[in-house]
Design a protein around this motif. Sequence first.
Motif, PDB file in Angstrom:
ATOM      1  N   LEU A  32      59.235  25.196  62.988  1.00 37.12           N
ATOM      2  CA  LEU A  32      57.996  25.471  62.537  1.00 37.12           C
ATOM      3  C   LEU A  32      57.929  25.924  60.970  1.00 37.12           C
ATOM      4  N   THR A  33      57.074  25.431  60.193  1.00 39.94           N
ATOM      5  CA  THR A  33      56.731  25.899  58.898  1.00 39.94           C
ATOM      6  C   THR A  33      56.321  27.555  59.024  1.00 39.94           C
ATOM      7  N   LYS A  34      56.249  28.267  57.931  1.00 41.57           N
ATOM      8  CA  LYS A  34      55.815  29.439  57.918  1.00 41.57           C
ATOM      9  C   LYS A  34      54.201  29.455  58.389  1.00 41.57           C
ATOM     10  N   ARG A  35      53.255  28.616  58.058  1.00 39.62           N
ATOM     11  CA  ARG A  35      52.201  28.452  58.409  1.00 39.62           C
ATOM     12  C   ARG A  35      51.617  28.369  59.802  1.00 39.62           C
ATOM     13  N   GLU A  36      52.543  27.165  60.215  1.00 43.25           N
ATOM     14  CA  GLU A  36      52.468  26.744  61.682  1.00 43.25           C
ATOM     15  C   GLU A  36      52.998  28.116  62.531  1.00 43.25           C
ATOM     16  N   ASP A  67      39.560  32.351  59.858  1.00 42.82           N
ATOM     17  CA  ASP A  67      38.991  33.451  59.319  1.00 42.82           C
ATOM     18  C   ASP A  67      40.350  34.295  58.889  1.00 42.82           C
ATOM     19  N   SER A  68      41.147  34.542  59.530  1.00 45.54           N
ATOM     20  CA  SER A  68      42.199  35.433  59.250  1.00 45.54           C
ATOM     21  C   SER A  68      43.229  34.916  58.078  1.00 45.54           C
ATOM     22  N   MET A  69      43.353  33.505  58.198  1.00 46.04           N
ATOM     23  CA  MET A  69      44.311  32.915  57.041  1.00 46.04           C
ATOM     24  C   MET A  69      43.803  32.487  56.210  1.00 46.04           C
ATOM     25  N   PHE A  70      42.469  32.424  56.149  1.00 44.13           N
ATOM     26  CA  PHE A  70      41.571  31.684  54.839  1.00 44.13           C
ATOM     27  C   PHE A  70      41.840  30.223  54.956  1.00 44.13           C
ATOM     28  N   ILE A  71      41.855  29.619  55.931  1.00 44.45           N
ATOM     29  CA  ILE A  71      41.888  28.307  55.980  1.00 44.45           C
ATOM     30  C   ILE A  71      40.645  27.647  56.773  1.00 44.45           C
TER      31      ILE A  71
END
Length: 207
Positions: A145-149, A167-171
């Motif tokens: 997994l990537t950092k985002r995943e 909301d928490s990740m601003f995506i």
Amino acid sequence: MITVMLVDDHEIVRAGFRRLLDNTDDISVIAEAATGEDAYSLYQEHSPDVVVMDLSMPPGVGGLEAIKRILAVAPEANILVLTVQECEPYPSRVLQAGAKGYLTKRCAPEELIDAVRKVYHGNEYVAPSIQKELDGKKASKLNLLTKRELQVFTQLAGGSSVAQIADSMFISQKTVHVHRSNILTKLELAKTSDLIHMAIRHGIVEA
């Protein structure tokens, strides 16, 4: 006297660790933080000898990011991670980021005290069970997994909704769905409930 800053989002946990460390002859807790943001600012204010850092924080700056921020302004910082996260890729990522030690919250009180002293004196300290895994075990599928995943994985496993994660990740929620699909594919899982079971097995979340 070894000065320590405790970083954990649970006040009762910090109180227990403070009592343990303050009862020694050579360790004193001089600051406490409940978030990664506070840890960063309080480190600069107090310059403790050792930071005892949890990884799981409220939405915002997590433990790993706080470690990176502190080391960016103070490369000499001695950071000891104390967390429930027992499995890869967490230990590797934390140590690669520059932390001097890694303990799990299963450790004995004496081990935490010993680790604080060793890290203060410039030595690394990794819990034996973690070191064994780092040395001999094949990389977990989570390393795919990537950092985002990994962030999405952890929040899904913890029960957060797609909207809350967005909301928490601003995506966008659409991006969260894309990450979720990629995670399930990489980990060869069929649905979110399978993801949660895997997270429990790896000690990422508690049952």
